[in-house]
Scaffold this active site. Sequence first.
Site: not given
Length: 153
Positions: A11-12, A54, A78, A132, A142
Amino acid sequence: MTNTEITIHTDGSCLGNPGRGGWAATLRRYEGGKEVKKRSINGGVKHTTNNRMEMTAAIQGLKKIKKGEKAQITVYSDSRLLIQGMTDWHHKWQTNGWRKAGGKPVENRDLWEELLTVTDELNVQWEWVRGHAGDRRNEEVDAMAADAAYKAA
């Protein structure tokens, strides 16, 4: 012979876009279906974009795997941009001289090229996960990426 599998959740995060950013990746190695090793990494950048973070998360995770590793590797993200870029779009971009269908240059070409380099000689699948939405492994990276963004100097 045991089956070896490696999963990388990435994740970023970005505080402002552009702004301070963070990235995170968690690598898990499975032998015969059993988790045998876990490693988490993250980092931050003073001024960047969310898309760059990301992509950086995936690059840094994949860099931890030895070239020629025979395991099945699955990268979970994501970021639809990352997933579609690596599964659908990069071939056309390369053919078109790193230009999109409308003729504009592909943003973050440097990172796309690095992704292609780090995936060379690896068996990588790319999987999108809804962010999320309660996926605990996505939530884990995240939080790590957000923490790295807050700490970026």
